[in-house]
Write a protein that holds these residues in place. Structure first.
Motif, mmCIF file in Angstrom:
data_model
loop_
_atom_site.group_PDB
_atom_site.id
_atom_site.type_symbol
_atom_site.label_atom_id
_atom_site.label_comp_id
_atom_site.label_asym_id
_atom_site.label_seq_id
_atom_site.Cartn_x
_atom_site.Cartn_y
_atom_site.Cartn_z
ATOM 1 N N ALA A 81 -6.394 22.246 43.498
ATOM 2 C CA ALA A 81 -6.538 23.700 43.349
ATOM 3 C C ALA A 81 -8.008 24.099 43.307
ATOM 4 O O ALA A 81 -8.401 25.129 43.877
ATOM 5 N N CYS A 82 -8.837 23.294 42.647
ATOM 6 C CA CYS A 82 -10.271 23.586 42.613
ATOM 7 C C CYS A 82 -10.882 23.490 44.004
ATOM 8 O O CYS A 82 -11.733 24.314 44.379
ATOM 9 N N VAL A 83 -10.472 22.484 44.770
ATOM 10 C CA VAL A 83 -10.966 22.347 46.146
ATOM 11 C C VAL A 83 -10.585 23.571 46.970
ATOM 12 O O VAL A 83 -11.419 24.157 47.671
ATOM 13 N N ALA A 84 -9.308 23.961 46.885
ATOM 14 C CA ALA A 84 -8.855 25.130 47.641
ATOM 15 C C ALA A 84 -9.603 26.383 47.208
ATOM 16 O O ALA A 84 -9.993 27.206 48.053
ATOM 17 N N GLY A 85 -9.828 26.535 45.913
ATOM 18 C CA GLY A 85 -10.559 27.699 45.417
ATOM 19 C C GLY A 85 -11.994 27.717 45.900
ATOM 20 O O GLY A 85 -12.512 28.763 46.314
ATOM 21 N N ALA A 86 -12.656 26.558 45.849
ATOM 22 C CA ALA A 86 -14.054 26.484 46.291
ATOM 23 C C ALA A 86 -14.181 26.795 47.777
ATOM 24 O O ALA A 86 -15.087 27.526 48.200
ATOM 25 N N VAL A 87 -13.270 26.256 48.582
ATOM 26 C CA VAL A 87 -13.315 26.523 50.023
ATOM 27 C C VAL A 87 -13.015 27.992 50.299
ATOM 28 O O VAL A 87 -13.671 28.624 51.142
#
Length: 262
Positions: free
Chosen positions: A128-134
């Motif tokens: 979820a953090c990866v998706a949010g950062a992207v």
């Protein structure tokens, strides 16, 4: 499945309240886009010279949006591994280190199920953090592109997809450190192992074997080592890297099933 759902719900609540999660989440989602756009802006400003300019040379060319997302992928490939490693050190190592894990022997939920749920929660959080950062980087890059003559085009979307994939791979690479935390019963030893693997990765890349070393693949795939090194990372290497997560999860489940002296 009911037992697993209950374990997931409990572990998600515990992780949501943890200090590591509260610190790492905003760092990943906010600082990755800021760093990506900042590096690109700095590289194109002409304010950096000498060795610094040489290191930033890759960010000084191409359309800004694509460069932002390439940089985001490179940063995520390392940052997510480190954050995930700290996360499993805290969730798996700390209860064993301070004796809280002794309570697990009184639960009706199997310890292997608890470990599996805990790993899934950490992996889901990292994803979820990866998706949010992207997503934040895409939004910010699109806003920047709207003010320039370089539109947010297919190349930028391709870079966003690769950044997302590299970040997810890096998240999966953190799971084996849950096994390290279980074996050592020490969060500090787990962090030490994480740092050791990061150092080993640098050596492996230097000797030219990084394209087949899972812990080097996400970073090289996003272009950290240059376009030639990225081209050397094939589908088989990516598949092997993706397989690290289920192998790590299976290993820690077996370890927790065999816990006897906590």
């Amino acid at each position: 499945m009911t037992v697993l759902r209950t374990a997931l719900r409990v572990e998600a609540i515990a992780w949501r309240r943890s200090t590591v999660q509260r610190l790492a989440t905003p760092l990943l989602i906010a600082l990755v886009p800021v760093a990506s756009i900042g590096l690109t802006t700095l590289a194109r400003s002409g304010a950096v010279g000498g060795a610094g300019a040489a290191k930033l040379a890759d960010y000084a060319a191409g359309d800004p949006a694509t460069t932002h997302l390439v940089a985001a992928g490179q940063i995520l490939s390392v940052a997510v591994l480190m954050a995930g490693g700290f996360a499993v050190a805290a969730t798996f190592g700390q209860p064993l280190a301070d004796g809280r894990a002794g309570a697990y022997f009184g639960l009706t939920t199997p310890r292997g199920t608890l470990a599996f749920a805990r790993g899934l929660v950490v992996l889901g959080w990292a994803a979820a953090c990866v998706a949010g950062a992207v997503a934040v980087t895409v939004g910010a890059s699109a806003a920047v592109a709207a003010t320039t003559d370089a539109p947010f085009g297919p190349a930028a979307w391709a870079a966003a997809g690769r950044a997302l994939a590299a970040g997810l791979l890096a998240a999966g690479l953190a799971l084996p450190f849950a096994a390290v935390a279980t074996a050592t019963r020490s969060p500090l030893a787990t962090v030490g192992a994480l740092i050791g693997v990061v150092g080993l990765t640098q050596v492996v890349v230097l000797v030219g074997a990084g394209a087949w070393f899972p812990y080097a693949v996400p970073s090289l795939w996003t272009g950290t080592g240059g376009p030639d090194a990225a081209a050397d990372v094939g589908g088989a290497a990516v598949a092997i890297t993706a397989a690290v997560a289920p192998v790590g999860a299976a290993l820690v489940v077996v370890q927790w099933r065999r816990l006897t002296d906590v």
